[in-house]
Design a protein around this motif. Structure first.
Motif, PDB file in Angstrom:
ATOM      1  N   ALA A  31      -3.647  12.897   7.464  1.00 38.55           N
ATOM      2  CA  ALA A  31      -3.394  14.431   7.556  1.00 38.55           C
ATOM      3  C   ALA A  31      -2.992  14.658   9.239  1.00 38.55           C
ATOM      4  O   ALA A  31      -3.963  14.619  10.077  1.00 38.55           O
ATOM      5  CB  ALA A  31      -4.459  15.172   7.117  1.00 38.55           C
ATOM      6  N   ASN A  32      -1.636  14.987   9.524  1.00 37.41           N
ATOM      7  CA  ASN A  32      -1.230  14.740  10.826  1.00 37.41           C
ATOM      8  C   ASN A  32      -0.771  16.190  11.294  1.00 37.41           C
ATOM      9  O   ASN A  32      -0.831  16.490  12.439  1.00 37.41           O
ATOM     10  CB  ASN A  32       0.028  13.633  10.802  1.00 37.41           C
ATOM     11  CG  ASN A  32       0.665  13.864  12.350  1.00 37.41           C
ATOM     12  OD1 ASN A  32      -0.033  13.550  13.161  1.00 37.41           O
ATOM     13  ND2 ASN A  32       2.067  14.029  12.125  1.00 37.41           N
ATOM     14  N   VAL A  33      -0.509  16.988  10.495  1.00 35.46           N
ATOM     15  CA  VAL A  33       0.181  18.348  10.964  1.00 35.46           C
ATOM     16  C   VAL A  33      -0.971  19.229  11.489  1.00 35.46           C
ATOM     17  O   VAL A  33      -2.000  19.390  11.109  1.00 35.46           O
ATOM     18  CB  VAL A  33       0.828  19.068   9.884  1.00 35.46           C
ATOM     19  CG1 VAL A  33       1.161  20.561  10.290  1.00 35.46           C
ATOM     20  CG2 VAL A  33       2.156  18.299   9.253  1.00 35.46           C
ATOM     21  N   LYS A  41       0.859  -1.152  -0.045  1.00 37.03           N
ATOM     22  CA  LYS A  41      -0.030  -0.049  -0.167  1.00 37.03           C
ATOM     23  C   LYS A  41       0.995   1.147  -0.038  1.00 37.03           C
ATOM     24  O   LYS A  41       2.055   1.247   0.665  1.00 37.03           O
ATOM     25  CB  LYS A  41      -1.125   0.139   1.182  1.00 37.03           C
ATOM     26  CG  LYS A  41      -1.553  -1.064   1.312  1.00 37.03           C
ATOM     27  CD  LYS A  41      -2.972  -1.158   0.447  1.00 37.03           C
ATOM     28  CE  LYS A  41      -3.894  -2.333   0.441  1.00 37.03           C
ATOM     29  NZ  LYS A  41      -4.784  -2.367  -0.379  1.00 37.03           N
ATOM     30  N   VAL A  42       0.505   2.301  -0.580  1.00 39.44           N
ATOM     31  CA  VAL A  42       1.150   3.557  -0.654  1.00 39.44           C
ATOM     32  C   VAL A  42       0.502   4.657   0.117  1.00 39.44           C
ATOM     33  O   VAL A  42      -0.740   4.874  -0.039  1.00 39.44           O
ATOM     34  CB  VAL A  42       1.414   4.026  -2.335  1.00 39.44           C
ATOM     35  CG1 VAL A  42       1.983   5.348  -2.323  1.00 39.44           C
ATOM     36  CG2 VAL A  42       1.831   3.003  -2.982  1.00 39.44           C
ATOM     37  N   VAL A  43       1.231   4.822   1.207  1.00 41.96           N
ATOM     38  CA  VAL A  43       0.710   5.997   2.196  1.00 41.96           C
ATOM     39  C   VAL A  43       1.308   7.198   2.045  1.00 41.96           C
ATOM     40  O   VAL A  43       2.519   7.344   2.067  1.00 41.96           O
ATOM     41  CB  VAL A  43       1.183   5.362   3.654  1.00 41.96           C
ATOM     42  CG1 VAL A  43       0.475   6.145   4.681  1.00 41.96           C
ATOM     43  CG2 VAL A  43       0.496   4.043   3.820  1.00 41.96           C
ATOM     44  N   LEU A  44       0.631   8.358   2.374  1.00 43.71           N
ATOM     45  CA  LEU A  44       1.154   9.867   2.341  1.00 43.71           C
ATOM     46  C   LEU A  44       1.006  10.292   3.844  1.00 43.71           C
ATOM     47  O   LEU A  44      -0.481  10.262   4.015  1.00 43.71           O
ATOM     48  CB  LEU A  44       0.446  10.618   1.343  1.00 43.71           C
ATOM     49  CG  LEU A  44       1.325  10.753  -0.044  1.00 43.71           C
ATOM     50  CD1 LEU A  44       1.403   9.426  -0.899  1.00 43.71           C
ATOM     51  CD2 LEU A  44       0.675  11.735  -0.876  1.00 43.71           C
ATOM     52  N   LEU A  45       1.741  10.838   4.254  1.00 43.91           N
ATOM     53  CA  LEU A  45       1.682  11.317   5.633  1.00 43.91           C
ATOM     54  C   LEU A  45       2.449  12.659   5.962  1.00 43.91           C
ATOM     55  O   LEU A  45       3.228  12.831   5.412  1.00 43.91           O
ATOM     56  CB  LEU A  45       2.162  10.296   6.598  1.00 43.91           C
ATOM     57  CG  LEU A  45       1.890  10.307   7.993  1.00 43.91           C
ATOM     58  CD1 LEU A  45       1.955   8.761   8.499  1.00 43.91           C
ATOM     59  CD2 LEU A  45       2.824  10.973   8.868  1.00 43.91           C
ATOM     60  N   THR A  46       1.568  13.747   6.460  1.00 47.48           N
ATOM     61  CA  THR A  46       2.270  14.974   6.760  1.00 47.48           C
ATOM     62  C   THR A  46       2.799  14.844   8.008  1.00 47.48           C
ATOM     63  O   THR A  46       2.256  14.228   8.986  1.00 47.48           O
ATOM     64  CB  THR A  46       1.313  16.141   6.806  1.00 47.48           C
ATOM     65  OG1 THR A  46       0.279  15.738   7.612  1.00 47.48           O
ATOM     66  CG2 THR A  46       0.730  16.308   5.057  1.00 47.48           C
ATOM     67  N   GLY A  47       3.881  15.498   8.205  1.00 50.39           N
ATOM     68  CA  GLY A  47       4.513  15.978   9.659  1.00 50.39           C
ATOM     69  C   GLY A  47       5.278  14.332  10.087  1.00 50.39           C
ATOM     70  O   GLY A  47       4.992  13.861  11.143  1.00 50.39           O
ATOM     71  N   GLY A  92       3.920  11.567  13.903  1.00 47.51           N
ATOM     72  CA  GLY A  92       4.137  11.189  12.703  1.00 47.51           C
ATOM     73  C   GLY A  92       5.230  10.455  12.429  1.00 47.51           C
ATOM     74  O   GLY A  92       5.086   9.327  11.645  1.00 47.51           O
ATOM     75  N   ARG A  93       6.248  10.524  13.242  1.00 43.21           N
ATOM     76  CA  ARG A  93       7.367   9.617  12.915  1.00 43.21           C
ATOM     77  C   ARG A  93       7.110   8.218  13.587  1.00 43.21           C
ATOM     78  O   ARG A  93       7.471   7.416  12.720  1.00 43.21           O
ATOM     79  CB  ARG A  93       8.653  10.270  13.981  1.00 43.21           C
ATOM     80  CG  ARG A  93       9.757   9.305  13.877  1.00 43.21           C
ATOM     81  CD  ARG A  93      10.424   9.504  12.440  1.00 43.21           C
ATOM     82  NE  ARG A  93      11.744   8.858  12.549  1.00 43.21           N
ATOM     83  CZ  ARG A  93      13.102   9.434  12.557  1.00 43.21           C
ATOM     84  NH1 ARG A  93      13.013  10.900  12.329  1.00 43.21           N
ATOM     85  NH2 ARG A  93      14.130   8.911  12.671  1.00 43.21           N
ATOM     86  N   SER A  94       6.204   7.945  14.333  1.00 36.86           N
ATOM     87  CA  SER A  94       6.021   6.598  14.942  1.00 36.86           C
ATOM     88  C   SER A  94       4.994   6.068  13.758  1.00 36.86           C
ATOM     89  O   SER A  94       5.140   4.809  13.303  1.00 36.86           O
ATOM     90  CB  SER A  94       5.019   6.730  16.226  1.00 36.86           C
ATOM     91  OG  SER A  94       5.853   6.942  17.371  1.00 36.86           O
ATOM     92  N   MET A  95       4.119   6.820  13.227  1.00 35.12           N
ATOM     93  CA  MET A  95       3.254   6.413  12.181  1.00 35.12           C
ATOM     94  C   MET A  95       3.873   6.042  10.799  1.00 35.12           C
ATOM     95  O   MET A  95       3.764   4.852  10.468  1.00 35.12           O
ATOM     96  CB  MET A  95       2.018   7.343  11.592  1.00 35.12           C
ATOM     97  CG  MET A  95       0.924   7.538  12.907  1.00 35.12           C
ATOM     98  SD  MET A  95      -0.202   8.546  12.174  1.00 35.12           S
ATOM     99  CE  MET A  95       0.279  10.275  12.211  1.00 35.12           C
TER     100      MET A  95
END
Ligand SMILES: NC(=O)c1ccc[n+]([C@@H]2O[C@H](COP(=O)([O-])OP(=O)(O)OC[C@H]3O[C@@H](n4cnc5c(N)ncnc54)[C@H](OP(=O)(O)O)[C@@H]3O)[C@@H](O)[C@H]2O)c1
Length: 255
Positions: free
Chosen positions: A92-94, A8-14, A20-23
């Motif tokens: 969307a984490n930021v 799967k391709v995941v896009l994550l902010t922050g 965010g780093r843990s995710m």
């Protein structure tokens, strides 16, 4: 529980610090490909290097992108999709993390939390629809309870995110796209918000720590696990929920 997040391709902010780093790490552990961003180029480069060493068999790519630069954010999403050929999950984490009740902070909170989230999702939607992907927004217990951040923008804008995500869940369900919110409680990260409060305001930190019924704050990994579940096919009938992960901190009943 097998989550089926491989490929799967995941896009994550922050993604360079904190939750965010843990995710990012949690998705890489599951074999997903992760694209993440944050503003500080040096931190992005350091994260790219250390994640490549820690996860030699997985693929992650960090980029220096500011979610308040909406054109730059859209372009980043599109470029990630072009490179990977798909987007399965966006997180969307930021947050602007602005608490004092000033006009500037309301503007920053709306521009960062709400419009950063909206822009990311708008840019990703055509790709999410193709693969019946899913959206996760990161809110906060401050969006559920009126807490120490009131009055001010933080909780109000976080509540707005929950409503917007529920709108997406309802309107995108016929297209097979799910949308959910995760609302963390107090998450302790030594170089994060609560680590800073512990150093600067020890009395306030002690009071807030004591307000957690479990007698502790959460770990970023505990938020990442909730996000993984929602992003996975194991949550195939879960959409429109606000998944509070707070060790029973909230006193308001979510009906
Ligand atoms: N920690 C908690 O106790 C807690 C509780 C409830 C909810 N939350 C929510 O959880 C989310 C993450 O919080 P956190 O505590 O993990 O935050 P954090 O430790 O401060 O990390 C924030 C991350 O976002 C990046 N970032 C900040 N502003 C950005 C921008 N404009 N554009 C791109 N990247 C940006 C930061 O890197 P740069 O600064 O280099 O850009 C960093 O990588 C937030 O939505 C927050 O409201 C946190």
């Amino acid at each position: 529980m097998h989550l089926g997040l491989e490929k799967k391709v995941v896009l994550l902010t922050g993604g360079t610090k904190g939750i965010g780093r843990s995710m990012v790490k949690a998705f890489l552990q599951e074999g997903a490909t992760v694209y993440f961003c944050s503003r500080t180029k040096a931190d992005v480069e350091a994260a790219n290097e250390s994640l490549a060493k820690e996860f030699p068999d997985a693929k992650s790519t960090g980029a220096a992108v500011d979610v308040t630069n909406h054109a730059q954010l859209s372009e980043w999403v599109t470029n990630c999709a072009k490179e990977s050929g798909r987007i399965d999950v966006v997180v969307a984490n930021v947050s602007a993390l602005t608490i004092p009740d000033t006009l500037e902070n309301w503007q920053a909170a709306f521009n960062t939390d709400m419009l950063g989230t909206y822009t990311m999702i708008q840019a990703a939607l055509p790709y999410l629809e193709k693969v019946k992907g899913n959206i996760i927004t990161i809110s906060s217990v401050s969006g559920r309870d009126v807490d120490f951040t009131a009055p001010g923008p933080y909780g109000a804008i976080k509540a707005t995110l929950v409503h917007y995500t529920a709108q997406l869940a309802h309107t995108l369900a016929p297209k097979g796209v799910r949308a959910n919110t995760v609302s963390p409680g107090n998450i302790y990260i030594p170089d994060g918000v609560w680590g800073q409060i512990e150093a600067d305001q020890p009395e306030f930190f002690k009071k807030q720590l004591e307000s957690n019924p479990m007698g502790r704050m959460g770990k970023p990994e505990e938020i990442a696990d909730a996000v993984l579940y929602l992003a996975s096919e194991r949550a195939s009938f879960v959409s429109g929920t606000n998944f509070t992960v707070d060790g029973a901190l909230c006193t308001g009943v979510q009906l």
